[in-house]
Scaffold this motif. Structure first.
Motif, PDB file in Angstrom:
ATOM      1  N   LYS A  94      26.131   0.988  89.113  1.00 54.75           N
ATOM      2  CA  LYS A  94      25.278  -0.155  88.763  1.00 54.75           C
ATOM      3  C   LYS A  94      23.913  -0.052  89.423  1.00 54.75           C
ATOM      4  N   GLY A  95      23.896   0.441  90.657  1.00 57.84           N
ATOM      5  CA  GLY A  95      22.652   0.426  91.435  1.00 57.84           C
ATOM      6  C   GLY A  95      21.876   1.723  91.411  1.00 57.84           C
ATOM      7  N   ARG A  96      22.389   2.739  90.686  1.00 60.19           N
ATOM      8  CA  ARG A  96      21.781   4.057  90.858  1.00 60.19           C
ATOM      9  C   ARG A  96      20.355   4.161  90.319  1.00 60.19           C
ATOM     10  N   LYS A  97      20.047   3.380  89.254  1.00 58.94           N
ATOM     11  CA  LYS A  97      18.700   3.445  88.685  1.00 58.94           C
ATOM     12  C   LYS A  97      17.693   2.847  89.687  1.00 58.94           C
ATOM     13  N   GLU A  98      18.088   1.710  90.215  1.00 57.15           N
ATOM     14  CA  GLU A  98      17.232   1.038  91.196  1.00 57.15           C
ATOM     15  C   GLU A  98      17.083   1.899  92.464  1.00 57.15           C
TER      16      GLU A  98
ATOM     17  N   PRO B  53      21.006   6.263 101.644  1.00 60.91           N
ATOM     18  CA  PRO B  53      21.206   5.360 100.510  1.00 60.91           C
ATOM     19  C   PRO B  53      22.422   4.455 100.703  1.00 60.91           C
ATOM     20  N   PHE B  54      22.431   3.321  99.959  1.00 62.88           N
ATOM     21  CA  PHE B  54      23.498   2.331 100.177  1.00 62.88           C
ATOM     22  C   PHE B  54      24.876   2.912  99.905  1.00 62.88           C
ATOM     23  N   TRP B  55      24.949   3.845  98.967  1.00 63.19           N
ATOM     24  CA  TRP B  55      26.264   4.387  98.591  1.00 63.19           C
ATOM     25  C   TRP B  55      26.804   5.313  99.679  1.00 63.19           C
TER      26      TRP B  55
ATOM     27  N   ARG C 290      38.592   3.314  96.017  1.00 69.66           N
ATOM     28  CA  ARG C 290      37.154   3.615  95.963  1.00 69.66           C
ATOM     29  C   ARG C 290      36.410   2.949  94.817  1.00 69.66           C
ATOM     30  N   GLY C 291      37.189   2.316  93.894  1.00 65.85           N
ATOM     31  CA  GLY C 291      36.609   1.801  92.656  1.00 65.85           C
ATOM     32  C   GLY C 291      35.384   0.937  92.871  1.00 65.85           C
ATOM     33  N   HIS C 292      35.467  -0.007  93.833  1.00 68.23           N
ATOM     34  CA  HIS C 292      34.354  -0.938  94.014  1.00 68.23           C
ATOM     35  C   HIS C 292      33.098  -0.224  94.492  1.00 68.23           C
ATOM     36  N   ILE C 293      33.286   0.819  95.297  1.00 70.43           N
ATOM     37  CA  ILE C 293      32.118   1.564  95.812  1.00 70.43           C
ATOM     38  C   ILE C 293      31.490   2.391  94.683  1.00 70.43           C
ATOM     39  N   ILE C 294      32.347   2.977  93.854  1.00 71.92           N
ATOM     40  CA  ILE C 294      31.849   3.797  92.734  1.00 71.92           C
ATOM     41  C   ILE C 294      31.107   2.917  91.715  1.00 71.92           C
TER      42      ILE C 294
ATOM     43  N   LYS D 159      29.682   0.023  92.238  1.00 68.69           N
ATOM     44  CA  LYS D 159      28.440  -0.475  92.842  1.00 68.69           C
ATOM     45  C   LYS D 159      27.361   0.611  92.775  1.00 68.69           C
ATOM     46  N   MET D 160      27.769   1.859  93.043  1.00 69.10           N
ATOM     47  CA  MET D 160      26.806   2.975  92.993  1.00 69.10           C
ATOM     48  C   MET D 160      26.283   3.151  91.562  1.00 69.10           C
TER      49      MET D 160
END
Ligand code: CO8
Length: 256
Positions: free
Chosen positions: A222-226, A142-144, A213-217, A219-220
């Motif tokens: 925001k994108g977790r449903k998709e 996964p992207f994260w 890590r904020g930006h990675i968290i 992004k995850m």
């Protein structure tokens, strides 16, 4: 609680050691992830806890990653729960306010590597292997997980490692900074290193971690449903099922 892991809290140091002991391979099935995740979330909220060390009681495996049987011929509801819980445990680890370390005392492929990458420091026993080998199974990390890999070893190395599904020996992993140290006794080494981290004031160290890590968290989140929708559509596809079936057969026949 399941008998698949134990937690040993040292009240003097504030360090809790979580030891995974799910035979034969600490592979992460739904129930195991759920229980582990709950334990980590509880420690994350406990004031007296300052550090968490993840390790394994199995002689040669830290974690074999996700339980492939959860993805092979899956039942749709369970598959959805499974991935949701995997996202959840990653978030609990990656955004833990505590200092979290991995004492990687055995092999740590795919999901095992994703878990280790979500901690702050990794010490590994010589010769064992670690890496994001998902493409070897015909699936895609996964992207994260990819983002956390990039944050540790850099964009180029990460792209190369992920595309080729590279599994690195501890010695190679150290060279590319995928792990931080090699030790014959990773748990003792983590306990020692933890003392250095706990010399710092928790609030400053934690805020610095979140700043990194904020930006990675975000992004995850925001994108977790998709990401979930993609996973539950992708895994049951015929080609993916065939690839997973072949991988499982090879895993079983390796020993014969
Ligand atoms: N899932 C289910 N069963 C497993 C797994 C696993 N991940 N790993 C090992 N097992 C089983 C083996 O089949 C074997 O079962 P049995 O005794 O019934 O034959 C038993 O556990 C013990 O394994 P080995 O005999 O192979 O033990 P070794 O010490 O010889 O080797 C290894 C240990 C190196 C860990 C080896 O078992 C191995 O390579 N396992 C597979 C590791 C792997 O590729 N894992 C990937 C899992 S997928 C994943 O994590 C994806 C995350 C992101 C998903 C993205 C989706 C879109």
């Amino acid at each position: 609680l399941l008998d698949d892991f134990s937690i040993n809290a040292n009240e003097k140091t504030g360090v809790s050691v979580i030891t995974m002991s799910k035979t034969p391979a600490n592979s992460l099935n739904l129930e195991f992830i759920q229980e582990l995740s709950m334990a980590i979330q509880k420690l994350n909220m406990e004031k007296s806890c300052r550090g968490i060390i993840l390790t394994s009681s199995l002689p040669s495996i830290f974690s074999a990653g996700l339980d492939i049987l959860e993805m092979y011929q899956p039942e749709p509801d369970r598959l959805e729960k499974f991935w949701t819980e995997f996202q959840e445990i990653w978030l609990a680890l990656y955004s833990s306010p505590k200092t979290v370390m991995s004492a990687i005392n055995g092999h740590s492929p795919a999901g095992g590597c994703i878990i280790a990458l979500a901690t702050d420091y990794r010490i590994m026993k010589p010769k064992f292997t670690i890496g994001l080998n998902e493409t070897m199974l015909g699936i895609v990390a996964p992207f994260w997980a990819e983002d956390s890999m990039k944050a540790v070893i850099g964009q180029r190395r990460s792209e190369y490692s992920l595309q080729l599904g590279k599994l690195y020996t501890a010695e190679e992993a150290l060279q590319i900074n995928l792990i931080d140290e090699i030790s014959d006794n990773p748990l003792q080494a983590c306990e020692d290193e933890m003392m250095n981290w706990l010399k710092l004031p928790d609030h400053a160290r934690t805020l610095t971690k979140f700043q990194n890590r904020g930006h990675i968290i975000e992004k995850m989140k925001k994108g977790r449903k998709e990401d979930l929708e993609k996973f539950v559509k992708f895994i049951p596809r015929e080609g993916i099922q065939m690839a997973l079936g072949t991988y499982l057969d090879n895993l079983k026949s390796r020993k014969k």
